[in-house]
Design a protein around this motif. Structure first.
Motif, short mmCIF file in Angstrom:
data_model
loop_
_atom_site.label_atom_id
_atom_site.label_comp_id
_atom_site.label_asym_id
_atom_site.label_seq_id
_atom_site.Cartn_x
_atom_site.Cartn_y
_atom_site.Cartn_z
N GLU A 6 -20.36 -46.89 7.37
CA GLU A 6 -21.33 -47.63 6.57
C GLU A 6 -22.49 -46.69 6.27
OE1 GLU A 6 -24.50 -51.37 6.92
OE2 GLU A 6 -23.14 -50.91 8.60
N GLY A 7 -22.95 -46.69 5.02
CA GLY A 7 -24.04 -45.78 4.71
C GLY A 7 -24.72 -46.06 3.39
N TYR A 8 -25.74 -45.24 3.13
CA TYR A 8 -26.48 -45.27 1.87
C TYR A 8 -26.37 -43.91 1.19
CZ TYR A 8 -28.92 -49.70 2.62
OH TYR A 8 -29.22 -51.03 2.78
N VAL A 9 -26.28 -43.94 -0.13
CA VAL A 9 -26.36 -42.71 -0.91
C VAL A 9 -27.84 -42.34 -1.03
CG1 VAL A 9 -25.96 -41.63 -3.15
CG2 VAL A 9 -24.28 -43.24 -2.22
N VAL A 22 -22.59 -35.50 -2.76
CA VAL A 22 -23.30 -36.72 -2.37
C VAL A 22 -23.74 -36.63 -0.91
CG1 VAL A 22 -23.13 -39.24 -2.16
CG2 VAL A 22 -21.92 -38.06 -4.01
N THR A 23 -25.01 -36.91 -0.67
CA THR A 23 -25.51 -36.98 0.70
C THR A 23 -25.58 -38.45 1.11
OG1 THR A 23 -26.82 -34.96 0.42
CG2 THR A 23 -27.37 -36.38 2.28
N LEU A 24 -24.85 -38.78 2.18
CA LEU A 24 -24.85 -40.13 2.72
C LEU A 24 -25.65 -40.16 4.01
CD1 LEU A 24 -20.99 -40.80 2.47
CD2 LEU A 24 -22.73 -41.52 0.81
N TYR A 25 -26.38 -41.25 4.21
CA TYR A 25 -26.96 -41.48 5.54
C TYR A 25 -26.20 -42.63 6.15
CZ TYR A 25 -30.05 -41.75 9.47
OH TYR A 25 -30.52 -41.74 10.77
N THR A 26 -25.45 -42.35 7.22
CA THR A 26 -24.51 -43.32 7.76
C THR A 26 -24.94 -43.82 9.14
OG1 THR A 26 -23.08 -41.73 8.93
CG2 THR A 26 -22.68 -42.06 6.56
N ILE A 49 -19.84 -46.14 -6.92
CA ILE A 49 -20.14 -46.13 -5.49
C ILE A 49 -21.00 -44.93 -5.10
CG2 ILE A 49 -18.15 -44.79 -4.67
CD1 ILE A 49 -19.51 -48.00 -3.07
N THR A 50 -21.15 -43.96 -6.00
CA THR A 50 -21.97 -42.78 -5.69
C THR A 50 -23.29 -42.78 -6.44
OG1 THR A 50 -20.75 -41.50 -7.38
CG2 THR A 50 -19.99 -41.32 -5.08
N GLN A 51 -23.69 -43.96 -6.95
CA GLN A 51 -25.01 -44.07 -7.57
C GLN A 51 -26.10 -44.05 -6.49
OE1 GLN A 51 -25.52 -44.04 -10.97
NE2 GLN A 51 -23.32 -43.60 -10.89
N PRO A 52 -27.27 -43.50 -6.80
CA PRO A 52 -28.35 -43.47 -5.80
C PRO A 52 -28.66 -44.85 -5.23
CG PRO A 52 -28.92 -42.13 -7.71
CD PRO A 52 -27.66 -42.86 -8.06
N PHE A 53 -28.93 -44.88 -3.94
CA PHE A 53 -29.35 -46.06 -3.16
C PHE A 53 -28.21 -47.04 -2.88
CE2 PHE A 53 -32.66 -45.46 -6.63
CZ PHE A 53 -33.25 -44.37 -6.02
N THR A 54 -26.99 -46.70 -3.29
CA THR A 54 -25.87 -47.59 -3.04
C THR A 54 -25.64 -47.76 -1.54
OG1 THR A 54 -24.74 -47.02 -5.10
CG2 THR A 54 -23.39 -47.93 -3.35
N HIS A 55 -25.50 -49.01 -1.12
CA HIS A 55 -25.15 -49.33 0.27
C HIS A 55 -23.68 -49.70 0.29
CE1 HIS A 55 -25.17 -52.50 3.67
NE2 HIS A 55 -25.01 -51.30 4.21
N GLY A 56 -22.89 -48.94 1.04
CA GLY A 56 -21.47 -49.20 1.00
C GLY A 56 -20.74 -48.73 2.24
N SER A 77 -25.93 -55.59 -2.64
CA SER A 77 -26.46 -55.23 -3.95
C SER A 77 -27.79 -54.50 -3.84
CB SER A 77 -26.65 -56.49 -4.79
OG SER A 77 -27.30 -56.19 -6.02
N THR A 78 -27.95 -53.44 -4.64
CA THR A 78 -29.25 -52.79 -4.81
C THR A 78 -29.59 -52.78 -6.30
OG1 THR A 78 -28.12 -50.64 -4.82
CG2 THR A 78 -29.10 -51.35 -2.74
N ARG A 79 -29.07 -53.78 -7.01
CA ARG A 79 -29.26 -53.85 -8.46
C ARG A 79 -30.73 -53.95 -8.84
NH1 ARG A 79 -25.62 -58.03 -11.70
NH2 ARG A 79 -24.09 -56.56 -10.86
N SER A 80 -31.48 -54.76 -8.08
CA SER A 80 -32.90 -54.93 -8.37
C SER A 80 -33.64 -53.60 -8.29
CB SER A 80 -33.52 -55.94 -7.40
OG SER A 80 -34.92 -55.96 -7.50
N ILE A 81 -33.28 -52.78 -7.30
CA ILE A 81 -33.90 -51.46 -7.15
C ILE A 81 -33.53 -50.56 -8.32
CG2 ILE A 81 -33.97 -49.36 -5.74
CD1 ILE A 81 -33.54 -51.10 -3.29
N GLN A 82 -32.26 -50.55 -8.68
CA GLN A 82 -31.77 -49.65 -9.72
C GLN A 82 -32.24 -50.03 -11.11
OE1 GLN A 82 -27.66 -50.13 -8.62
NE2 GLN A 82 -27.59 -48.21 -7.48
N GLN A 83 -32.65 -51.29 -11.30
CA GLN A 83 -33.07 -51.75 -12.62
C GLN A 83 -34.58 -51.85 -12.78
OE1 GLN A 83 -30.91 -55.42 -13.27
NE2 GLN A 83 -29.01 -54.36 -13.78
N ASP A 84 -35.34 -51.58 -11.73
CA ASP A 84 -36.80 -51.68 -11.76
C ASP A 84 -37.37 -50.28 -11.55
OD1 ASP A 84 -39.54 -51.90 -10.53
OD2 ASP A 84 -39.21 -54.03 -10.89
N ILE A 85 -38.14 -49.79 -12.51
CA ILE A 85 -38.60 -48.40 -12.45
C ILE A 85 -39.52 -48.14 -11.25
CG2 ILE A 85 -40.58 -48.79 -14.00
CD1 ILE A 85 -40.03 -45.94 -15.10
#
Length: 258
Positions: A6-9, A22-26, A49-56, A77-85
């Motif tokens: 489990e990790g974040y991009v 890609v650097t993952l923090y797992t 799955i390799t977009q920034p801030f993806t939790h997967g 989901s991190t959609r709110s983060i990815q869609q808000d500047i």
């Protein structure tokens, strides 16, 4: 050897025409670098799955060198983060700060869980400036820095009026103000929040409301402390500070007009 983690991009770097590093923090292995072959292609199964801030959940093969990402599945989901500047700017800074603060393959489940809670709170709309301040303060022991926050750094007194001294690495009581003429003359409320953030359990965070002036004082202390002690340079920080400064100026202008 195959690993499923489990990790974040937290970082992506283009490699060639179609690949990404890609650097993952797992949770299981800490920070891990993997090659995502073909991930720059829009029709690639690794693209989203390799977009920034993806939790997967990530499956990758790892040997002597850099690993190879095989597949991944989004966990939240991190959609709110990815869609808000603004959220994107804060998430970029937090991810880069984490990347610069931890060593490769050093497992720390507690730090992973804290970062996971942080990103979830950011996604849910909690104050990003407060979340960032909490993260920066709580990272200090990991970086090897322990500011004196429960007593005067000079005389050890626990009662009195306090300011913050970068030079003395912590609080100075009113009896010792002359020790550092360049201390930050912050309010008692700012001191109290810095103390709280240092020992804070993020899972207990409610709808905290902090005045803009208090945020500004906290920001001055943290920025100066990091600059003086850590030596960490974050590229995304300049962009973030410019954005928050513009928002501050716009807010002040609107208040004057009304």
């Amino acid at each position: 050897m195959l690993h499923k983690c489990e990790g974040y991009v937290i970082r992506t770097v283009p490699y060639g025409e179609t690949n990404k590093i890609v650097t993952l923090y797992t949770r299981e292995l800490g920070k891990v670098g993997v090659m995502a072959r073909g991930a720059k292609k829009t029709n690639s199964r690794l693209s989203s799955i390799t977009q920034p801030f993806t939790h997967g959940s990530f499956l990758f093969q790892r040997g002597q060198g850099i690993g190879t990402l095989q597949q991944g599945e989004r966990l939240s989901s991190t959609r709110s983060i990815q869609q808000d500047i603004m959220k994107t700017a804060y998430a970029s800074y937090l991810s880069e700060l984490l990347d610069k603060s931890v060593e490769e393959s050093k497992q720390d489940p507690f730090l992973f869980e804290f970062f996971h809670q942080l990103m979830s709170r950011l996604e849910d709309g909690n104050d990003p400036e407060i979340l960032t301040a909490i993260f920066e303060i709580k990272l200090l022991p990991l970086l090897g820095y322990y500011p004196t926050l429960n007593q005067c750094a000079n005389c050890g007194e626990t009662e009195g009026h306090f300011h913050f001294s970068i030079r003395e690495n912590g609080l100075l009581c009113h009896r010792c103000f002359e020790v550092d003429p360049y201390r930050f003359q912050v309010t008692p409320h700012t001191i109290r929040l810095i103390r709280v953030f240092y020992a804070f359990d993020l899972s207990r965070l409610g709808n905290i409301s902090v005045k803009e002036q208090t945020k500004k004082e906290i920001r001055q202390v943290i920025d100066s402390y990091y600059e003086e002690y850590t030596g960490i340079f974050i590229k995304s920080k300049r962009f973030l500070r410019q954005m928050t400064s513009d928002m501050w100026n716009l807010s002040s202008s609107n208040e004057k007009e009304t």
